[in-house]
Design an enzyme around this catalytic site. Structure first.
Site, PDB file in Angstrom:
ATOM      1  N   TYR A  30      15.283  23.051  15.841  1.00  0.00           N
ATOM      2  CA  TYR A  30      15.534  21.602  15.923  1.00  0.00           C
ATOM      3  C   TYR A  30      16.788  21.289  16.723  1.00  0.00           C
ATOM      4  O   TYR A  30      16.850  20.239  17.370  1.00  0.00           O
ATOM      5  CB  TYR A  30      15.541  20.972  14.524  1.00  0.00           C
ATOM      6  CG  TYR A  30      14.143  20.936  13.956  1.00  0.00           C
ATOM      7  CD1 TYR A  30      13.215  20.023  14.447  1.00  0.00           C
ATOM      8  CD2 TYR A  30      13.726  21.858  13.016  1.00  0.00           C
ATOM      9  CE1 TYR A  30      11.908  20.020  13.995  1.00  0.00           C
ATOM     10  CE2 TYR A  30      12.424  21.865  12.548  1.00  0.00           C
ATOM     11  CZ  TYR A  30      11.524  20.946  13.037  1.00  0.00           C
ATOM     12  OH  TYR A  30      10.223  20.945  12.605  1.00  0.00           O
ATOM     13  N   ASP A  79      11.959  11.802  18.626  1.00  0.00           N
ATOM     14  CA  ASP A  79      12.964  11.795  19.701  1.00  0.00           C
ATOM     15  C   ASP A  79      13.749  10.497  19.839  1.00  0.00           C
ATOM     16  O   ASP A  79      14.694  10.428  20.635  1.00  0.00           O
ATOM     17  CB  ASP A  79      12.293  12.143  21.041  1.00  0.00           C
ATOM     18  CG  ASP A  79      11.112  11.216  21.376  1.00  0.00           C
ATOM     19  OD1 ASP A  79      11.131  10.032  20.976  1.00  0.00           O
ATOM     20  OD2 ASP A  79      10.181  11.687  22.057  1.00  0.00           O
ATOM     21  N   HIS A 104       7.004  11.102  11.143  1.00  0.00           N
ATOM     22  CA  HIS A 104       7.401  12.509  10.987  1.00  0.00           C
ATOM     23  C   HIS A 104       8.902  12.725  10.983  1.00  0.00           C
ATOM     24  O   HIS A 104       9.375  13.830  11.250  1.00  0.00           O
ATOM     25  CB  HIS A 104       6.731  13.357  12.095  1.00  0.00           C
ATOM     26  CG  HIS A 104       5.240  13.446  11.919  1.00  0.00           C
ATOM     27  ND1 HIS A 104       4.381  13.875  12.892  1.00  0.00           N
ATOM     28  CD2 HIS A 104       4.460  13.147  10.845  1.00  0.00           C
ATOM     29  CE1 HIS A 104       3.130  13.839  12.427  1.00  0.00           C
ATOM     30  NE2 HIS A 104       3.155  13.398  11.199  1.00  0.00           N
ATOM     31  N   THR A 115      -1.456  11.331  21.892  1.00  0.00           N
ATOM     32  CA  THR A 115      -1.550  12.211  20.716  1.00  0.00           C
ATOM     33  C   THR A 115      -2.913  12.887  20.695  1.00  0.00           C
ATOM     34  O   THR A 115      -3.929  12.248  20.980  1.00  0.00           O
ATOM     35  CB  THR A 115      -1.304  11.462  19.386  1.00  0.00           C
ATOM     36  OG1 THR A 115      -1.610  12.355  18.302  1.00  0.00           O
ATOM     37  CG2 THR A 115      -2.126  10.201  19.238  1.00  0.00           C
ATOM     38  N   ALA A 170       0.644   8.410  30.265  1.00  0.00           N
ATOM     39  CA  ALA A 170       1.132   7.251  29.505  1.00  0.00           C
ATOM     40  C   ALA A 170       1.685   6.137  30.400  1.00  0.00           C
ATOM     41  O   ALA A 170       1.401   4.958  30.180  1.00  0.00           O
ATOM     42  CB  ALA A 170       2.200   7.712  28.513  1.00  0.00           C
TER      43      ALA A 170
HETATM   44  N1  APR Z   1       0.821  10.901  28.966  1.00  0.00           N
HETATM   45  C1  APR Z   1       0.043  10.696  27.879  1.00  0.00           C
HETATM   46  N2  APR Z   1      -0.454  11.693  27.141  1.00  0.00           N
HETATM   47  C2  APR Z   1      -0.137  12.951  27.492  1.00  0.00           C
HETATM   48  C3  APR Z   1       0.679  13.247  28.603  1.00  0.00           C
HETATM   49  C4  APR Z   1       1.172  12.144  29.371  1.00  0.00           C
HETATM   50  N3  APR Z   1       1.953  12.303  30.441  1.00  0.00           N
HETATM   51  N4  APR Z   1       0.808  14.593  28.676  1.00  0.00           N
HETATM   52  C5  APR Z   1       0.104  15.114  27.652  1.00  0.00           C
HETATM   53  N5  APR Z   1      -0.478  14.128  26.931  1.00  0.00           N
HETATM   54  C6  APR Z   1      -1.316  14.194  25.745  1.00  0.00           C
HETATM   55  C7  APR Z   1      -2.152  15.449  25.578  1.00  0.00           C
HETATM   56  O1  APR Z   1      -3.348  15.329  26.323  1.00  0.00           O
HETATM   57  C8  APR Z   1      -2.386  15.455  24.074  1.00  0.00           C
HETATM   58  O2  APR Z   1      -3.533  14.697  23.724  1.00  0.00           O
HETATM   59  O3  APR Z   1      -0.468  14.161  24.622  1.00  0.00           O
HETATM   60  C9  APR Z   1      -1.138  14.774  23.517  1.00  0.00           C
HETATM   61  C10 APR Z   1      -0.156  15.714  22.864  1.00  0.00           C
HETATM   62  O4  APR Z   1      -0.730  16.284  21.718  1.00  0.00           O
HETATM   63  P1  APR Z   1       0.115  17.223  20.761  1.00  0.00           P
HETATM   64  O5  APR Z   1       0.883  18.190  21.583  1.00  0.00           O
HETATM   65  O6  APR Z   1      -0.799  17.740  19.729  1.00  0.00           O
HETATM   66  O7  APR Z   1       1.196  16.203  20.124  1.00  0.00           O
HETATM   67  P2  APR Z   1       1.015  15.197  18.902  1.00  0.00           P
HETATM   68  O8  APR Z   1      -0.375  14.675  18.823  1.00  0.00           O
HETATM   69  O9  APR Z   1       2.128  14.227  18.985  1.00  0.00           O
HETATM   70  O10 APR Z   1       1.264  16.171  17.680  1.00  0.00           O
HETATM   71  C11 APR Z   1       1.244  15.658  16.391  1.00  0.00           C
HETATM   72  O11 APR Z   1       2.009  17.742  15.544  1.00  0.00           O
HETATM   73  O12 APR Z   1       3.350  19.637  15.496  1.00  0.00           O
HETATM   74  C12 APR Z   1       3.193  18.371  15.095  1.00  0.00           C
HETATM   75  O13 APR Z   1       4.771  17.150  13.981  1.00  0.00           O
HETATM   76  C13 APR Z   1       4.332  17.426  15.282  1.00  0.00           C
HETATM   77  O14 APR Z   1       4.259  15.015  15.440  1.00  0.00           O
HETATM   78  C14 APR Z   1       3.691  16.220  15.916  1.00  0.00           C
HETATM   79  C15 APR Z   1       2.234  16.358  15.512  1.00  0.00           C
END
Ligand code: APR
Length: 228
Positions: A54, A90, A105, A172, A215
């Protein structure tokens, strides 16, 4: 009265600010095992490793700047009643100026007591160390919801989603529950927009709009559609 928008965000909204996502190629979970750094068991077994994980993320987040997608969320406040429900830790939504952010989270820039979870402290720099104590003398831990822990803000977030006229889901993978389940709380009358270069799997429904884009571009398209 302004229409209500809930924006559910994940790591993808901060990718263009230079912060790694979790499950993309090169994402954080390729370099670390969840069970080593993001569980209560990991904290008991090797707190120094957990703190280091972290600390590294806090160091990166400290210098990261919000991008156009975060600012687009703020822009929507002119015409809508906006609630951000974020899985991100963040603080880039706040840095951009969003007024109402629910942190599902936790937050990287806060720590809390291992003795009393209500004792929460701001972290001024980027480092939290073994030996950093709360006012009752107990070790401080990151103010992060780890895998296997309850999500204290879940009900609050679900209540906002249920009342939303529009739900926007940005960046996400919707692989982590209970956060991912919030999408199913939305009213059948609400419009849903999903913005992601890889649209996650979702139950099909009449008012679902997908924008397969990063995004920043996706949020620009959304602004054109919703504010014109
Ligand atoms: N713009 C938008 N989306 C994007 C971009 C971008 N530039 N780059 C990647 N992505 C998308 C990916 O396609 C994916 O669907 O962002 C998503 C990221 O997914 P994860 O890495 O699984 O992140 P997240 O969904 O936030 O994870 C959820 O998992 O480990 C835990 O606690 C942590 O809060 C987190 C949770």
């Amino acid at each position: 009265m302004k229409k209500k928008i809930v924006i559910l965000t994940g790591a993808g909204i901060s990718a263009e600010s230079g912060l790694a996502t979790f499950r993309d190629a090169g994402g954080l979970w390729e370099g670390y095992r969840i069970e080593d750094v993001a569980t209560p068991q990991a904290w008991r077994k090797d707190p120094a490793l957990v703190l280091d994980f972290y600390n590294q993320r806090r160091k990166a987040a400290l210098v990261a700047e919000p991008n156009a997608a975060h600012f687009a969320c703020v822009e929507l406040e002119k015409n809508y009643d906006v609630t951000i429900v974020t899985q991100n830790v963040d603080n880039l939504h706040e840095k951009a100026g969003s007024k109402h952010v629910v942190h599902l989270h936790g937050e990287l820039f806060k720590s809390r007591s291992t003795y009393d979870p209500k004792l929460v402290y701001d972290i001024s720099g980027w480092e939290l160390s073994l030996g950093d104590k709360c006012e009752k003398g107990s070790q401080l831990r990151p103010h992060i919801v780890w895998f296997g822990e309850a999500v204290p803000k879940l009900e609050e977030a679900a209540a906002y989603v249920r009342q939303a006229d529009i739900l926007v889901v940005v960046g996400t993978s919707l692989q982590v529950y209970p956060a991912a389940g919030l999408v199913d709380e939305v009213s059948s009358a609400a419009e849903i927009y999903v913005i992601d270069p890889h649209i996650p799997t979702l139950r099909s429904r009449p008012k679902l709009h997908t924008i397969a884009a990063k995004a920043t571009n996706g949020m620009a398209q959304l602004l054109q559609e919703l504010v014109s």
